[in-house]
Design an enzyme around this catalytic site. Structure first.
Site, mmCIF file in Angstrom:
data_model
loop_
_atom_site.group_PDB
_atom_site.id
_atom_site.type_symbol
_atom_site.label_atom_id
_atom_site.label_comp_id
_atom_site.label_asym_id
_atom_site.label_seq_id
_atom_site.Cartn_x
_atom_site.Cartn_y
_atom_site.Cartn_z
ATOM 1 N N ASP A 78 0.637 -1.221 0.042
ATOM 2 C CA ASP A 78 0.069 0.341 -0.553
ATOM 3 C C ASP A 78 1.106 1.446 -0.173
ATOM 4 O O ASP A 78 2.383 1.626 0.450
ATOM 5 C CB ASP A 78 -0.935 0.158 0.852
ATOM 6 C CG ASP A 78 -0.635 -0.079 2.274
ATOM 7 O OD1 ASP A 78 0.856 -0.394 2.434
ATOM 8 O OD2 ASP A 78 -1.108 -0.644 2.869
ATOM 9 N N ASN A 147 -6.983 -2.676 14.177
ATOM 10 C CA ASN A 147 -8.739 -2.805 14.177
ATOM 11 C C ASN A 147 -8.622 -3.843 13.277
ATOM 12 O O ASN A 147 -9.947 -4.499 12.501
ATOM 13 C CB ASN A 147 -9.497 -1.998 13.326
ATOM 14 C CG ASN A 147 -8.795 -1.109 12.035
ATOM 15 O OD1 ASN A 147 -8.137 -1.507 11.906
ATOM 16 N ND2 ASN A 147 -9.309 0.057 11.099
ATOM 17 N N HIS A 149 -6.265 -4.566 10.634
ATOM 18 C CA HIS A 149 -7.045 -3.963 8.942
ATOM 19 C C HIS A 149 -5.235 -5.117 8.374
ATOM 20 O O HIS A 149 -4.868 -5.416 9.282
ATOM 21 C CB HIS A 149 -7.036 -3.098 8.156
ATOM 22 C CG HIS A 149 -5.713 -2.229 8.774
ATOM 23 N ND1 HIS A 149 -5.963 -0.721 9.414
ATOM 24 C CD2 HIS A 149 -4.507 -1.957 8.493
ATOM 25 C CE1 HIS A 149 -4.592 0.107 9.774
ATOM 26 N NE2 HIS A 149 -3.043 -1.310 8.827
ATOM 27 N N GLU A 154 -9.406 -1.736 5.428
ATOM 28 C CA GLU A 154 -10.340 -1.869 6.549
ATOM 29 C C GLU A 154 -11.027 -2.361 7.133
ATOM 30 O O GLU A 154 -12.054 -2.371 5.934
ATOM 31 C CB GLU A 154 -10.428 0.196 6.723
ATOM 32 C CG GLU A 154 -9.666 0.479 6.300
ATOM 33 C CD GLU A 154 -8.701 1.530 7.775
ATOM 34 O OE1 GLU A 154 -8.395 0.055 8.449
ATOM 35 O OE2 GLU A 154 -8.018 2.179 8.203
HETATM 36 C C1 GLP Z 1 -0.204 0.174 8.554
HETATM 37 C C2 GLP Z 1 -0.131 -0.600 7.184
HETATM 38 C C3 GLP Z 1 0.189 -2.237 7.380
HETATM 39 C C4 GLP Z 1 0.709 -2.104 8.095
HETATM 40 C C5 GLP Z 1 0.206 -1.808 9.524
HETATM 41 C C6 GLP Z 1 0.617 -2.289 10.934
HETATM 42 O O1 GLP Z 1 -1.092 0.804 8.618
HETATM 43 N N1 GLP Z 1 -0.734 0.128 6.164
HETATM 44 O O2 GLP Z 1 0.733 -2.628 6.593
HETATM 45 O O3 GLP Z 1 0.895 -3.513 8.584
HETATM 46 O O4 GLP Z 1 -0.638 -0.616 9.906
HETATM 47 O O5 GLP Z 1 1.645 -1.253 11.458
HETATM 48 P P1 GLP Z 1 3.019 -1.368 12.615
HETATM 49 O O6 GLP Z 1 3.166 -2.407 12.154
HETATM 50 O O7 GLP Z 1 3.398 -0.452 12.999
HETATM 51 O O8 GLP Z 1 1.418 -1.766 13.925
#
Ligand code: GLP
Length: 262
Positions: A78, A147, A149, A154
């Site tokens: 993304d 959440n 995702h 989402e």
């Molecule tokens: C983000 C990204 C995801 C990521 C997730 C966890 O928003 N879009 O690809 O895996 O949230 O993030 P973190 O590793 O900082 O907890």
């Protein structure tokens, strides 16, 4: 559990152990599917993984390192809409610093959606088609949002959605605010993400969760039936899913914030 396949759960002592394990799986995937791109993620969970990958690549003998560099192709999950690749908050910049520059890769070997495209819809179609033209993903590594995702899919979200622009929830903008001086309002409100269609088409999935803050969502993932309310739960329909977690993320008892989609 309805609609779920058996999966492998690997629990490491800490995030450093998780990082070494995931990095070695990335290198194995390059050998196993040399013609297929890797699917990569950003976020704090992945930062130690890319650091471990750098160390492991440095230990390869020079010919093996050369083969890895020359054959590398990855597609990230993304990117934020409206951010240039050089913007410090962009995922393109995160990948340039964590992977592309340290490994000496060309920019086009590390693919991300173009956050500056004048038409996010057209860019999502182009990105999904480019991935398809490359043969689809070999190993896809994913983090998980509080959440539930994955990528930026989402809740609520079905498994039939492909690459597309999405609106980010308030919970996600808050979770990701650290990269924007702690200001959730500075986090872009839109992103382009691969959908569950492209993710579930990967030959193998590795979901990574570390730290106490992920304990609540991990508990949901392990206990709830697959549903739109928990996008990560769709991963459980994949025949080759491995969860790689640390002890803190698996800890029972009082846990980090529970973020639901409603
Ligand atoms: C983000 C990204 C995801 C990521 C997730 C966890 O928003 N879009 O690809 O895996 O949230 O993030 P973190 O590793 O900082 O907890």
């Amino acid at each position: 559990m309805q609609g779920a396949e058996p999966f492998t759960l690997l629990c490491c002592r800490d995030a450093a152990g998780v990082a070494e394990l995931v990095a070695s799986r990335l290198l194995e995937a390059r050998q196993r599917w040399p013609q297929l791109p890797l699917g990569l993620a950003t976020g704090r969970t992945m930062e130690p993984v890319y650091a471990a990958l750098q160390r492991q690549v440095a230990r390869l003998d020079p010919p093996a390192r050369q083969v890895l560099r020359e054959g590398w192709l990855s597609f990230n999950l993304d990117e934020y809409v409206g951010l240039a690749p050089r913007d410090p908050g962009s995922f393109a910049q995160a990948m340039a610093q964590a992977l592309q520059q340290p490994l000496g890769l060309a920019a086009e070997q590390v693919q991300l959606p173009d956050g500056l495209s004048p038409s996010p819809e057209a860019e999502a179609l182009r990105y999904g088609a480019a991935l398809q033209a490359s043969g689809g993903l070999g190993l896809q590594v994913l983090g998980i949002g509080l959440n539930g995702h994955v990528g930026f899919n989402e809740p609520p979200c079905t498994a039939e959605l492909g690459c597309r622009p999405v609106e980010l929830s308030a919970a996600t903008r808050l979770q990701n605010a650290a990269a924007f001086h702690g200001d959730p309002k500075a986090v872009p409100a839109e992103a382009i993400t691969l959908g569950l269609v492209e993710i579930l088409a990967a030959r193998e999935l590795l979901l990574v969760a570390t730290g106490r803050s992920k304990a609540a969502v991990l508990h949901r993932l392990l206990s709830e039936d697959p549903s739109p309310q928990l996008p990560a739960s769709w991963l459980r329909s994949h025949p080759r899913l491995t969860l790689v977690v640390d002890a803190a993320a698996l800890a029972p008892g009082p846990v980090g914030p529970v973020v639901s989609s409603t």
